[in-house]
Design an enzyme around this catalytic site. Structure first.
Site, PDB file in Angstrom:
ATOM      1  N   HIS A  90      44.321  37.123  50.012  1.00 47.45           N
ATOM      2  CA  HIS A  90      43.609  36.122  49.207  1.00 47.45           C
ATOM      3  C   HIS A  90      44.231  35.835  47.853  1.00 47.45           C
ATOM      4  CE1 HIS A  90      39.885  35.757  51.651  1.00 47.45           C
ATOM      5  NE2 HIS A  90      40.205  36.984  52.012  1.00 47.45           N
TER       6      HIS A  90
ATOM      7  N   LYS B 293      34.170  28.360  38.158  1.00 47.83           N
ATOM      8  CA  LYS B 293      34.961  29.378  38.842  1.00 47.83           C
ATOM      9  C   LYS B 293      35.130  30.544  37.885  1.00 47.83           C
ATOM     10  CE  LYS B 293      37.971  25.987  39.292  1.00 47.83           C
ATOM     11  NZ  LYS B 293      38.186  25.981  40.708  1.00 47.83           N
ATOM     12  N   ARG B 294      35.608  31.683  38.381  1.00 47.11           N
ATOM     13  CA  ARG B 294      35.851  32.803  37.483  1.00 47.11           C
ATOM     14  C   ARG B 294      36.764  32.388  36.336  1.00 47.11           C
ATOM     15  NH1 ARG B 294      33.805  38.029  38.862  1.00 47.11           N
ATOM     16  NH2 ARG B 294      35.136  38.804  37.198  1.00 47.11           N
TER      17      ARG B 294
ATOM     18  N   LYS C 222      43.649  29.829  36.108  1.00 52.20           N
ATOM     19  CA  LYS C 222      42.796  28.697  36.500  1.00 52.20           C
ATOM     20  C   LYS C 222      42.759  27.623  35.408  1.00 52.20           C
ATOM     21  CE  LYS C 222      39.841  31.665  39.399  1.00 52.20           C
ATOM     22  NZ  LYS C 222      39.869  31.136  40.766  1.00 52.20           N
TER      23      LYS C 222
ATOM     24  N   THR D 266      37.569  27.167  46.807  1.00 48.76           N
ATOM     25  CA  THR D 266      36.543  26.672  47.723  1.00 48.76           C
ATOM     26  C   THR D 266      35.529  25.800  46.985  1.00 48.76           C
ATOM     27  OG1 THR D 266      35.536  28.866  47.497  1.00 48.76           O
ATOM     28  CG2 THR D 266      36.642  28.393  49.575  1.00 48.76           C
TER      29      THR D 266
ATOM     30  N   LYS E 171      33.367  22.292  48.149  1.00 48.44           N
ATOM     31  CA  LYS E 171      31.922  22.066  47.945  1.00 48.44           C
ATOM     32  C   LYS E 171      31.699  20.792  47.129  1.00 48.44           C
ATOM     33  CE  LYS E 171      31.562  27.019  47.909  1.00 48.44           C
ATOM     34  NZ  LYS E 171      31.725  28.200  47.057  1.00 48.44           N
TER      35      LYS E 171
HETATM   36  C1  26V Z   1      40.583  41.424  43.750  1.00 48.93           C
HETATM   37  C2  26V Z   1      40.510  42.664  43.199  1.00 48.93           C
HETATM   38  C3  26V Z   1      41.759  43.297  42.771  1.00 48.93           C
HETATM   39  C4  26V Z   1      41.547  44.540  42.002  1.00 48.93           C
HETATM   40  C5  26V Z   1      40.434  45.347  42.544  1.00 48.93           C
HETATM   41  C6  26V Z   1      39.136  44.602  42.531  1.00 48.93           C
HETATM   42  C7  26V Z   1      39.271  43.268  43.110  1.00 48.93           C
HETATM   43  C8  26V Z   1      38.154  42.621  43.561  1.00 48.93           C
HETATM   44  C9  26V Z   1      38.248  41.375  44.108  1.00 48.93           C
HETATM   45  C10 26V Z   1      39.465  40.786  44.185  1.00 48.93           C
HETATM   46  C11 26V Z   1      39.514  39.470  44.801  1.00 48.93           C
HETATM   47  C12 26V Z   1      40.560  38.609  44.235  1.00 48.93           C
HETATM   48  C13 26V Z   1      40.984  37.704  45.260  1.00 48.93           C
HETATM   49  C14 26V Z   1      40.123  36.473  45.368  1.00 48.93           C
HETATM   50  O1  26V Z   1      38.942  36.396  45.112  1.00 48.93           O
HETATM   51  N1  26V Z   1      40.782  35.471  45.785  1.00 48.93           N
HETATM   52  C15 26V Z   1      40.183  34.183  45.975  1.00 48.93           C
HETATM   53  O2  26V Z   1      39.855  34.080  47.343  1.00 48.93           O
HETATM   54  C16 26V Z   1      39.263  32.839  47.646  1.00 48.93           C
HETATM   55  C17 26V Z   1      38.868  32.900  49.097  1.00 48.93           C
HETATM   56  O3  26V Z   1      39.996  33.007  49.895  1.00 48.93           O
HETATM   57  C18 26V Z   1      40.241  31.722  47.355  1.00 48.93           C
HETATM   58  O4  26V Z   1      39.613  30.510  47.615  1.00 48.93           O
HETATM   59  C19 26V Z   1      40.695  31.757  45.903  1.00 48.93           C
HETATM   60  O5  26V Z   1      41.698  30.814  45.669  1.00 48.93           O
HETATM   61  C20 26V Z   1      41.219  33.140  45.573  1.00 48.93           C
HETATM   62  O6  26V Z   1      41.481  33.264  44.185  1.00 48.93           O
END
Ligand code: 26V
Length: 803
Positions: free
Chosen positions: A350, A536-537, A542, A644, A648
């Site tokens: 992701h 978004k975050r 971003k 995403t 939406k």
């Molecule tokens: C990453 C990490 C890395 C360190 C440990 C904790 C932690 C927790 C969550 C994440 C998730 C980061 C990845 C993420 O959210 N990616 C997003 O995924 C979406 C669904 O595929 C995508 O639409 C977004 O572009 C992407 O940033």
């Protein structure tokens, strides 16, 4: 399901008496909510049982979506919608003097996820049930979800989100399905008389994993799948010798499922996080194996009945954990066990952001999970041995699992899976050509793309009923189950009446949102303004900053020339920053300070307003998205894996203002250049800059007078209260190289915004674009995405709909 209004009212009154011994006149919203929740559960219970029975009887292959996060949002209305009784219940309640909307607001919004990744998992389980895919979610029942965000003097402050405080009507605790998860201790292998190696453990810590199951209701199809979330508890003990050490141990164990990590941008090698990962992986796999055994099939056939999906690397320990069970408990030999494991597992990446890639120190894994570490070493040894005969040494070194004193989770997930996918075409291409290129050389056939999707049920049918009604009047409701049918709307692209209706609906949604903002923030916004949305975050890549710098440029323009021809705008932000992400928090403060300045400047009046909503999450998204005119998707090209919110917002008729990043590329392909506004560096140009190292952000500061003025505004006292933040942002952009090319893209962005301003003035033209966007959004339904996972990755059945 079939339910008459009369029957519903009877059932409701009966349930209220059963649960609370009350009649309606005595009851308050909370009691009404719990009563309705219980009633919905009782309505679903038969089909829940039946669905499971059917899977068992038909020995169906089932998929399990392992995800650390499920960002579900409120479930009351989505369950009613999917059961097909939303209108009946709404009417029935109205007869009883109860407002469904009011009840629905009572439900806590379970924020068991950070952002896109967690929300995707939630959309997927909804779509899997709807598409009749035998597939379930597996995750953690965090006691505290993502923190609640407050702004204090413009700064983000985090508060605990105790979503379970008043209970959770949707879940069922399943004590009989609890399993033990083992941590720490010593382990050694002994040969049995039959000659197989058997592990022996000493001094381990045992944790009881207790599942809580939530029904996942399919849309009008009687299918109910399961979301299984695990909670960590102390195993029952006969005698407690030392009370205080017991309490200490209990606290330690319960902390495993206590709180969701709030950082989705930065990897931190924290022990508790590793515990969480192994905890839900081990519990989930044990429970799958237990279930599989009921079918009385040999373990060699596991991959014919079970698919396990690894959502990002967080559940990558699935690979060694399944190996452990097959080797140690099922006594399979290594080759067979490995073959089964790889055929069972699949993995989605992701992000390409290197700072988010998980890698655990060897010392940590070997202490916490000694047996798992042995297995990882053996996987790594065999991988390097085999690959050394086929590839150059450098490639093997770069792809192996254990390297530089760390265990690399992405490498383990890739090596241990038969499928590796990215989440948008561009993202998958970047994985193959850049980020995971070595792996692509080693395993070209594992790589594939599955562009993300969203559920049109929550994001259109529930969030935007007026638009939904219009669509149904124009083209019927086939799109509800075959979303690409939305393309029929294109027939109305030149129909003035339809376009004006569309405009009216948008206007209504904007008014509703404006009311909400008045009520919650005491801020008046003008529904005639362009509602420009970035939700978004908060992350530097971003580029919320790009948005902010442009707002400042408009502000200065209006200050210089109050008559400047700028269409009124409301800039709407929603974003949480990771608590430890200082720079992101500074940007929040800066946006809030600029909002203060602009919103209170009488000379600006309602030409410009900034609304930064507090505590952005699923429930707020449902309010904001239907009211949006412009969708800001302005990440630096190559950095946003998919996005995403872009999907939406388009589905709700917003016009996308975007870089060619993530799924924006596919959105452009769908709607055509004329119906989207694209600007900025392309992905190959970004990589070219990296290659030749030629980007000089300072020259943009020096040579673009508008930018010069705006950037100076950050440090010359223009923005009261944010001096330190302004300086820090200024320095990062001008002095320290501007990592995400904000200044490089500024001019193109400002021009694109001017273009938007011009387009918006022609209502019919604008609504025509909106209509084409809605009509093109069908392909981005997660129904299609999960159907592709089902057929191309998991090899499980589904009710495939036409695309
Ligand atoms: C990453 C990490 C890395 C360190 C440990 C904790 C932690 C927790 C969550 C994440 C998730 C980061 C990845 C993420 O959210 N990616 C997003 O995924 C979406 C669904 O595929 C995508 O639409 C977004 O572009 C992407 O940033």
């Amino acid at each position: 399901m079939d339910l008459s209004k009369r029957k519903f009212k009877e059932d409701f009154k009966k349930m209220l008496t059963e649960v609370y011994s009350m009649d309606i006149s005595e009851s308050e919203t909370t009691e009404q909510y719990v009563t309705l929740g219980n009633l919905i559960r009782s309505y679903s219970s038969k089909n829940w049982g039946r669905t499971n029975q059917r899977y068992i009887e038909k020995k169906k292959k089932q998929a399990y979506y392992f995800s650390m996060e499920f960002l579900l949002g409120r479930m009351l209305k989505s369950n009613l919608l999917n059961l097909g009784i939303l209108d009946t219940v709404r009417d029935g309640l109205r007869d009883l003097g109860i407002d469904l909307e009011e009840i629905a607001q009572i439900e806590p919004d379970p924020g068991l996820g950070n952002g896109g990744l967690g929300r995707l998992a939630a959309c997927f389980i909804d779509s899997m049930a709807t598409s009749e895919i035998p597939a379930h979610g597996n995750g953690i029942r965090f006691k505290y979800g993502l923190f609640k965000q407050k702004f204090v003097n413009g700064y983000q402050v985090e508060l605990p989100e105790n979503w379970l405080q008043n209970g959770n009507v949707w879940e069922t605790r399943k004590m009989h399905a609890a399993v033990n998860v083992r941590f720490y201790g010593k382990v050694w292998l002994e040969q049995t008389s039959a000659g197989v190696l058997e592990p022996h453990y000493e001094d381990t810590q045992e944790v009881l994993a207790v599942p809580y199951d939530t029904p996942v209701v399919g849309f009008n199809n009687d299918v109910i799948n399961t979301l299984r979330l695990w909670s960590a508890e102390v195993p029952p003990q006969d005698d407690i010798t030392d009370y205080w050490s017991y309490i200490h141990q209990r606290n330690q164990i319960e902390s495993i499922s206590e709180v969701l990590y709030p950082d989705d941008s930065n990897y931190e090698g924290r022990l508790l996080r590793l515990k969480q990962e192994y905890f839900f992986v081990s519990a989930g796999i044990q429970s799958i194996i237990r279930h599989y055994k009921k079918m009385d099939l040999s373990m060699n056939h596991l991959a014919e009945k079970v698919a396990i999906h690894i959502n990002d690397t967080h559940p990558a320990l699935c690979v060694p954990e399944l190996m452990r069970i097959l080797l140690d408990e099922e006594k399979m030999d290594w080759e067979h066990a490995w073959n089964v494991t790889v055929n069972v597992m699949s993995y989605t990446n992701h992000t390409i952001m290197s700072e988010a890639l998980e890698k655990w120190p060897i010392e940590m894994i070997s202490t916490l999970l000694p047996r798992i570490y042995q297995i990882i070493c053996e996987i790594d040894r065999r991988f390097t041995m085999k690959m050394s005969t086929l590839f150059e040494r450098e490639i093997v070194e770069r792809t192996r699992i254990i390297e530089g004193g760390h265990v690399k989770m992405a490498h383990m997930a890739i090596i241990g899976s038969h499928s590796v996918n990215g989440v948008a075409q561009l993202h998958t291409t970047i994985l193959k050509e850049k980020v995971l290129h070595d792996f692509f050389l080693v395993y070209p056939s594992k790589f594939n793309n599955k562009t993300n999707g969203i559920t049109q049920r929550r994001w259109l049918m529930l969030a935007n009923e007026p638009l939904c009604d219009l669509i149904n009047r124009k083209i019927g409701n086939e799109w509800e189950t075959t979303p690409t049918e939305l393309k029929m709307l294109k027939a109305f692209r030149d129909d003035e009446k339809t376009l004006l209706e569309l405009a009216q609906i948008k206007r209504l949604n904007k008014e509703r949102f404006a009311e909400h903002i008045k009520k919650t923030m005491d801020l008046t916004i003008n529904p005639d303004a362009i509602f420009d949305v970035q939700i978004k975050r908060l992350h530097a890549y971003k580029r919320q900053l790009l948005n902010l710098l442009h707002i400042l440029s408009l502000y200065f323009q209006l200050k210089d020339d109050p008559q400047a021809d700028i269409h009124p705008r409301v800039f709407i932000f929603g974003a949480k920053a990771a608590p430890s992400y200082t720079y992101a928090k500074q940007i929040i403060k800066l946006i809030n300070s600029v909002a203060d300045l602009i919103n209170h400047d009488a000379a600006i009046a309602d030409k410009l307003k900034i609304v930064f909503v507090e505590n952005y999450g699923v429930s707020l998204a449902e309010k904001i998205i239907p009211a949006a005119d412009v969708s800001e998707q302005i990440s630096l090209a190559s950095k946003e894996a998919s996005g995403t919110s872009n999907m939406k917002l388009m589905l709700n008729g917003a016009i996308t203002l975007a870089t060619l990043d993530g799924a924006n590329v596919e959105i452009r392909d769908r709607v055509g250049e004329k119906n989207i506004v694209i600007f900025g560096l392309r992905e190959d140009e970004v990589y070219q800059y990296y290659h030749d190292g030629s980007y000089q952000s300072r020259s943009y500061y020096e040579n673009n007078p508008v930018l010069h003025r705006v950037l100076n505004g950050l440090i010359d006292g223009t923005i009261p209260g944010a001096e330190a933040e302004g300086r820090s942002v200024f320095d990062s952009l001008v002095q320290y190289g501007d990592e995400y090319f904000v200044l490089r893209d500024f001019e193109a962005y400002a021009d694109a915004q001017k273009h938007i301003d011009q387009l918006y003035r022609d209502t019919l033209q604008w609504q025509k674009m909106a209509l084409i966007n809605i009509a093109g959004a069908g392909v981005f339904s997660s129904d299609y995405t999960v159907q592709q996972y089902a057929s191309q990755i998991w090899d499980v059945s589904s009710k495939v709909r036409n695309i």
